[in-house]
Design a protein around this motif. Structure first.
Motif, mmCIF file in Angstrom:
data_model
loop_
_atom_site.group_PDB
_atom_site.id
_atom_site.type_symbol
_atom_site.label_atom_id
_atom_site.label_comp_id
_atom_site.label_asym_id
_atom_site.label_seq_id
_atom_site.Cartn_x
_atom_site.Cartn_y
_atom_site.Cartn_z
ATOM 1 N N MET A 71 -8.197 24.417 -49.196
ATOM 2 C CA MET A 71 -9.286 25.326 -48.837
ATOM 3 C C MET A 71 -10.074 25.746 -50.071
ATOM 4 S SD MET A 71 -9.556 25.840 -45.559
ATOM 5 C CE MET A 71 -9.322 24.059 -45.494
ATOM 6 N N ILE A 72 -9.385 25.941 -51.173
ATOM 7 C CA ILE A 72 -10.077 26.285 -52.418
ATOM 8 C C ILE A 72 -11.033 25.169 -52.818
ATOM 9 C CG2 ILE A 72 -9.756 26.673 -54.894
ATOM 10 C CD1 ILE A 72 -9.124 29.128 -53.281
ATOM 11 N N ARG A 73 -10.591 23.923 -52.658
ATOM 12 C CA ARG A 73 -11.470 22.796 -52.988
ATOM 13 C C ARG A 73 -12.688 22.765 -52.070
ATOM 14 N NH1 ARG A 73 -6.408 20.239 -53.709
ATOM 15 N NH2 ARG A 73 -6.474 19.352 -51.608
ATOM 16 N N ARG A 74 -12.473 22.974 -50.777
ATOM 17 C CA ARG A 74 -13.599 22.977 -49.836
ATOM 18 C C ARG A 74 -14.554 24.117 -50.136
ATOM 19 N NH1 ARG A 74 -11.799 21.925 -43.683
ATOM 20 N NH2 ARG A 74 -14.060 22.032 -43.502
ATOM 21 N N ALA A 75 -13.993 25.274 -50.441
ATOM 22 C CA ALA A 75 -14.844 26.416 -50.782
ATOM 23 C C ALA A 75 -15.650 26.123 -52.042
ATOM 24 C CB ALA A 75 -13.988 27.668 -50.967
ATOM 25 N N GLY A 76 -15.047 25.455 -53.001
ATOM 26 C CA GLY A 76 -15.755 25.117 -54.228
ATOM 27 C C GLY A 76 -16.963 24.242 -53.964
ATOM 28 N N GLU A 77 -16.826 23.308 -53.041
ATOM 29 C CA GLU A 77 -17.953 22.449 -52.684
ATOM 30 C C GLU A 77 -19.054 23.247 -51.992
ATOM 31 O OE1 GLU A 77 -16.181 19.439 -50.292
ATOM 32 O OE2 GLU A 77 -15.038 18.555 -51.964
ATOM 33 N N ARG A 78 -18.665 24.108 -51.058
ATOM 34 C CA ARG A 78 -19.657 24.896 -50.323
ATOM 35 C C ARG A 78 -20.406 25.868 -51.233
ATOM 36 N NH1 ARG A 78 -20.511 26.602 -45.165
ATOM 37 N NH2 ARG A 78 -18.598 25.639 -44.378
#
Length: 207
Positions: A71-78
């Protein structure tokens, strides 16, 4: 959080509900943030809540924490376009001093978009929120209660702690136990969900 719930919270309908209903209710109770407010989101997931905190609530910066590295990785992209206005950290909402090096009174606002009911030691999570919230700061919360978690659909589809679940009243009482004053709250669907804002009072004699 199992795969079904992960898919649900990242779905377009969930984001729509958060944007058009939940955020306006929270803004009505707590208002936009004062300029230069540093905010914290516990359980940031894929980062949509953090985006709303920046754009709709007016936070200057947001520290966001989540246990799930994916989730941290996805949030970083967003959230990449916000640059250094956002700091994403893997860690626990029950130990913010370790996750974020967060001292007492570090944040002018804390946001909980439906994460506390996932935490077995939810009372400690509330205590951490109260600890890191600055005097005069506000806690915006959107929670799922024991009433909802006991429904057959929730039991069948989702995975939640089975002990020490909270009702809307118990959650509000825990806020009060840690010195937070509820400015306004609302339950919906027979008490399944609780939305509200609580404030940490200023010291006596301060305006």
């Amino acid at each position: 959080m199992n795969m079904a719930e992960t898919a649900l919270i990242n779905s377009a309908p969930r984001r729509w509900l958060q944007r058009v209903y939940e955020v306006p209710v929270l803004l009505r109770f707590g208002g936009r943030l004062v300029p230069d407010t540093q905010a914290l989101e516990i359980g940031c997931g894929s980062g949509y809540g953090t985006q709303l905190i920046l754009e709709r609530f007016g936070a200057a910066t947001v520290d966001a924490v989540d246990l799930d590295p994916a989730m941290i990785r996805r949030a970083g992209e967003r959230l990449a376009r916000y640059g250094n206005r956002v700091r994403l950290v893997q860690g626990s909402a029950t130990n913010l001093s370790t996750a974020l090096d967060a001292g007492d009174g570090s944040y002018g606002a804390v946001f909980d978009f439906g994460i506390v009911h996932h935490i077995p030691d939810w009372r400690n999570a509330v205590a951490e929120v109260a600890r890191v919230l600055a005097p005069g700061g506000r806690f915006y919360f959107d929670e799922v209660t024991a009433h909802a978690l006991a429904r057959p659909s929730y039991k069948r589809l989702f995975d939640h702690p089975t002990e020490d679940r909270f009702s809307a009243e118990q959650f509000s009482d825990e806020l009060a136990h840690h010195g937070l004053v509820v400015l306004g709250s609302r339950t919906r669907i027979q008490g399944d969900y609780l939305l509200g804002v609580a404030a940490k009072p200023l010291p006596t004699g301060c305006e």
